[in-house]
Design a protein around this motif. Structure first.
Motif, PDB file in Angstrom:
ATOM      1  N   SER A 113      12.833   8.058  -3.681  1.00  0.00           N
ATOM      2  CA  SER A 113      13.967   7.401  -3.041  1.00  0.00           C
ATOM      3  C   SER A 113      14.129   7.756  -1.559  1.00  0.00           C
ATOM      4  CB  SER A 113      15.263   7.742  -3.776  1.00  0.00           C
ATOM      5  OG  SER A 113      15.506   9.136  -3.756  1.00  0.00           O
ATOM      6  N   THR A 114      13.282   8.640  -1.039  1.00  0.00           N
ATOM      7  CA  THR A 114      13.358   9.048   0.361  1.00  0.00           C
ATOM      8  C   THR A 114      12.321   8.298   1.182  1.00  0.00           C
ATOM      9  OG1 THR A 114      14.115  11.268  -0.262  1.00  0.00           O
ATOM     10  CG2 THR A 114      13.227  10.994   1.956  1.00  0.00           C
ATOM     11  N   LEU A 115      12.762   7.653   2.258  1.00  0.00           N
ATOM     12  CA  LEU A 115      11.850   6.872   3.089  1.00  0.00           C
ATOM     13  C   LEU A 115      11.068   7.783   4.028  1.00  0.00           C
ATOM     14  CD1 LEU A 115      11.004   3.939   3.806  1.00  0.00           C
ATOM     15  CD2 LEU A 115      12.645   4.079   5.697  1.00  0.00           C
ATOM     16  N   TRP A 116       9.753   7.672   3.995  1.00  0.00           N
ATOM     17  CA  TRP A 116       8.854   8.347   4.917  1.00  0.00           C
ATOM     18  C   TRP A 116       8.396   7.301   5.934  1.00  0.00           C
ATOM     19  CZ3 TRP A 116       3.192   9.866   3.318  1.00  0.00           C
ATOM     20  CH2 TRP A 116       2.541  10.464   4.421  1.00  0.00           C
TER      21      TRP A 116
ATOM     22  N   VAL B 291       8.266  -0.974   5.879  1.00  0.00           N
ATOM     23  CA  VAL B 291       7.985   0.291   5.205  1.00  0.00           C
ATOM     24  C   VAL B 291       9.144   0.530   4.248  1.00  0.00           C
ATOM     25  CG1 VAL B 291       7.683   2.781   5.452  1.00  0.00           C
ATOM     26  CG2 VAL B 291       6.629   1.229   7.099  1.00  0.00           C
ATOM     27  N   VAL B 292       8.840   0.693   2.962  1.00  0.00           N
ATOM     28  CA  VAL B 292       9.876   0.781   1.934  1.00  0.00           C
ATOM     29  C   VAL B 292       9.667   2.038   1.092  1.00  0.00           C
ATOM     30  CG1 VAL B 292      10.046  -1.727   1.857  1.00  0.00           C
ATOM     31  CG2 VAL B 292       8.570  -0.556   0.207  1.00  0.00           C
ATOM     32  N   THR B 293      10.698   2.448   0.400  1.00  0.00           N
ATOM     33  CA  THR B 293      10.566   3.599  -0.491  1.00  0.00           C
ATOM     34  C   THR B 293       9.772   3.206  -1.734  1.00  0.00           C
ATOM     35  OG1 THR B 293      12.588   3.141  -1.754  1.00  0.00           O
ATOM     36  CG2 THR B 293      12.825   4.475   0.259  1.00  0.00           C
ATOM     37  N   VAL B 294       9.205   4.197  -2.375  1.00  0.00           N
ATOM     38  CA  VAL B 294       8.500   3.954  -3.626  1.00  0.00           C
ATOM     39  C   VAL B 294       9.466   3.414  -4.678  1.00  0.00           C
ATOM     40  CG1 VAL B 294       7.203   5.046  -5.506  1.00  0.00           C
ATOM     41  CG2 VAL B 294       6.737   5.681  -3.120  1.00  0.00           C
ATOM     42  N   ALA B 295      10.683   3.931  -4.685  1.00  0.00           N
ATOM     43  CA  ALA B 295      11.688   3.477  -5.650  1.00  0.00           C
ATOM     44  C   ALA B 295      11.976   1.992  -5.490  1.00  0.00           C
ATOM     45  CB  ALA B 295      12.974   4.288  -5.505  1.00  0.00           C
ATOM     46  N   ASP B 296      12.128   1.524  -4.243  1.00  0.00           N
ATOM     47  CA  ASP B 296      12.376   0.099  -4.011  1.00  0.00           C
ATOM     48  C   ASP B 296      11.190  -0.747  -4.445  1.00  0.00           C
ATOM     49  OD1 ASP B 296      14.989  -0.106  -3.111  1.00  0.00           O
ATOM     50  OD2 ASP B 296      14.464   0.283  -1.026  1.00  0.00           O
ATOM     51  N   LEU B 297       9.983  -0.302  -4.133  1.00  0.00           N
ATOM     52  CA  LEU B 297       8.801  -1.067  -4.507  1.00  0.00           C
ATOM     53  C   LEU B 297       8.646  -1.121  -6.019  1.00  0.00           C
ATOM     54  CD1 LEU B 297       6.318  -2.636  -3.533  1.00  0.00           C
ATOM     55  CD2 LEU B 297       5.045  -0.479  -3.604  1.00  0.00           C
ATOM     56  N   GLU B 298       8.935  -0.029  -6.704  1.00  0.00           N
ATOM     57  CA  GLU B 298       8.832  -0.022  -8.161  1.00  0.00           C
ATOM     58  C   GLU B 298       9.771  -1.031  -8.794  1.00  0.00           C
ATOM     59  OE1 GLU B 298       7.220   4.467  -9.192  1.00  0.00           O
ATOM     60  OE2 GLU B 298       9.380   4.098  -9.244  1.00  0.00           O
ATOM     61  N   LYS B 299      10.970  -1.194  -8.218  1.00  0.00           N
ATOM     62  CA  LYS B 299      11.911  -2.183  -8.738  1.00  0.00           C
ATOM     63  C   LYS B 299      11.381  -3.591  -8.541  1.00  0.00           C
ATOM     64  CE  LYS B 299      15.936   0.738  -7.847  1.00  0.00           C
ATOM     65  NZ  LYS B 299      17.113   0.952  -6.958  1.00  0.00           N
ATOM     66  N   LEU B 300      10.735  -3.824  -7.413  1.00  0.00           N
ATOM     67  CA  LEU B 300      10.182  -5.140  -7.127  1.00  0.00           C
ATOM     68  C   LEU B 300       8.970  -5.454  -7.994  1.00  0.00           C
ATOM     69  CD1 LEU B 300      10.369  -4.961  -3.234  1.00  0.00           C
ATOM     70  CD2 LEU B 300      11.776  -6.406  -4.707  1.00  0.00           C
ATOM     71  N   ALA B 301       8.115  -4.467  -8.201  1.00  0.00           N
ATOM     72  CA  ALA B 301       6.858  -4.686  -8.917  1.00  0.00           C
ATOM     73  C   ALA B 301       6.999  -4.570 -10.426  1.00  0.00           C
ATOM     74  CB  ALA B 301       5.806  -3.689  -8.429  1.00  0.00           C
TER      75      ALA B 301
ATOM     76  N   LYS C 218       0.869  -1.182   0.000  1.00  0.00           N
ATOM     77  CA  LYS C 218       0.000   0.000   0.000  1.00  0.00           C
ATOM     78  C   LYS C 218       0.898   1.222   0.000  1.00  0.00           C
ATOM     79  CE  LYS C 218      -3.915   0.022   2.253  1.00  0.00           C
ATOM     80  NZ  LYS C 218      -4.938   0.317   1.200  1.00  0.00           N
ATOM     81  N   ILE C 219       0.879   1.974  -1.104  1.00  0.00           N
ATOM     82  CA  ILE C 219       1.681   3.189  -1.251  1.00  0.00           C
ATOM     83  C   ILE C 219       0.865   4.387  -0.784  1.00  0.00           C
ATOM     84  CG2 ILE C 219       3.058   4.606  -2.823  1.00  0.00           C
ATOM     85  CD1 ILE C 219       2.959   2.263  -4.797  1.00  0.00           C
ATOM     86  N   VAL C 220       1.494   5.256  -0.013  1.00  0.00           N
ATOM     87  CA  VAL C 220       0.844   6.464   0.496  1.00  0.00           C
ATOM     88  C   VAL C 220       1.668   7.668   0.057  1.00  0.00           C
ATOM     89  CG1 VAL C 220      -0.034   7.649   2.539  1.00  0.00           C
ATOM     90  CG2 VAL C 220       0.082   5.132   2.506  1.00  0.00           C
TER      91      VAL C 220
END
Length: 297
Positions: free
Chosen positions: A258-261, A234-244, A209-211
């Motif tokens: 690339s910045t973790l919130w 909790v992962v960065t959007v950049a990391d999830l995009e690489k996985l998905a 779930k991306i927020v």
């Protein structure tokens, strides 16, 4: 077909070519990305839908636009690849007054050969897990639409009713605080041994779930295995995009991706049922992300 079904926009996903090399469904190959205009623009930040970066995943995809969320549906997995929502304080205030209808149904706007049916889930041991939650829906029409199987994945019951329900509650609370969030929720299908319900509906290995808070330029994603666990990452959007293998926010600055919130911990959600004592309490770990990263190496 009722009026709400007639009003839906359902379109097969066309595309344009852009070469990239990413891993989706456990296979690392170079495939074209598939990007197309969206009819569900109100549900996406800047009106830009995600780009799929793998022809195998893009196969048999159809966009389904509902009144309060947008779905990219896969006729291969017979699940959504994602469901997207624009959560506002006003929308959630309205959603508080809605009663859950529990009217699960197959999606009549999708071809019979590509959609899940109620019988696929019977005695499967899996819940019909919402991607766009019913508790986010601001009116009766949206509530009804959220129970379409095009918005569902086979989800471990303990995961669905505890950890994932807690994540959903935390995101709603955050949206109430911040006033304006964009959320994209979906499954990952990783590994060589994937299960199918009734030989048709693919069971995801992980859920995300991306927020995104566009005002404060903050974004991250919850990531959890589809198991009876209280562990999540909790992962960065950049990391999830690489996985998905999906560019979830094509217009989002790279520094934001690339910045973790540090998203809030899942809210306790017992739902009146006794938690399985073997299931750990919610805790943020890196194991989920570390495991998935090995699939890309």
């Amino acid at each position: 077909m009722n009026r709400s079904q007639q009003d839906r926009v359902v379109r097969k996903r066309p595309g344009k070519v852009r070469l990239q090399c990413l891993s989706v469904l456990g296979i690392a190959l170079a495939f074209p990305a598939w990007a197309a205009p969206t009819q569900c623009g109100a549900h996406y930040w800047a009106g830009a839908a995600p780009d799929i970066v793998n022809a195998r995943v893009a196969s048999q995809t159809r966009e389904v636009c509902f009144s309060a969320f947008g779905v990219m549906h896969s006729g291969v997995t017979r699940t959504p690849l994602w469901s997207a929502e624009h959560l506002t304080r006003e929308r959630l205030d309205a959603a508080r007054d809605m009663s859950r209808v529990n009217n699960f149904h197959s999606e009549p706007a999708l071809p019979l050969t590509e959609r899940a049916e109620l019988k696929d889930y019977v005695r499967s041991g899996y819940d019909r897990g919402h991607m766009a939650p019913s508790a986010d829906m601001p009116d009766a029409r949206a509530q009804q639409e959220s129970f379409s199987l095009s918005n569902m994945v086979p989800q471990n019951p303990e995961n669905n009713r505890y950890l994932w329900a807690g994540i959903e509650s935390s995101v709603r609370y955050l949206a109430q605080q911040r006033g304006d969030l964009y959320v994209i929720t979906g499954p990952l299908f990783k590994g060589a041994q994937l299960t199918q319900l009734n030989g048709r509906v693919m069971v995801p290995s992980q859920l995300y779930k991306i927020v995104y808070d566009p005002r404060r330029q903050q974004a991250s994603a919850y990531l959890a295995t589809n198991e009876a666990t209280g562990d999540y990452a909790v992962v960065t959007v950049a990391d999830l995009e690489k996985l998905a293998g999906i560019d979830f926010f094509p217009e989002m600055p790279a520094r934001v991706k690339s910045t973790l919130w540090r998203l809030p911990a899942p809210k306790a959600h017992e739902g009146g049922r006794k938690r399985d004592p073997k299931m750990p309490s919610y805790r943020e770990i890196n194991t989920v992300l570390d495991f998935l990263r090995t699939l890309l190496n």
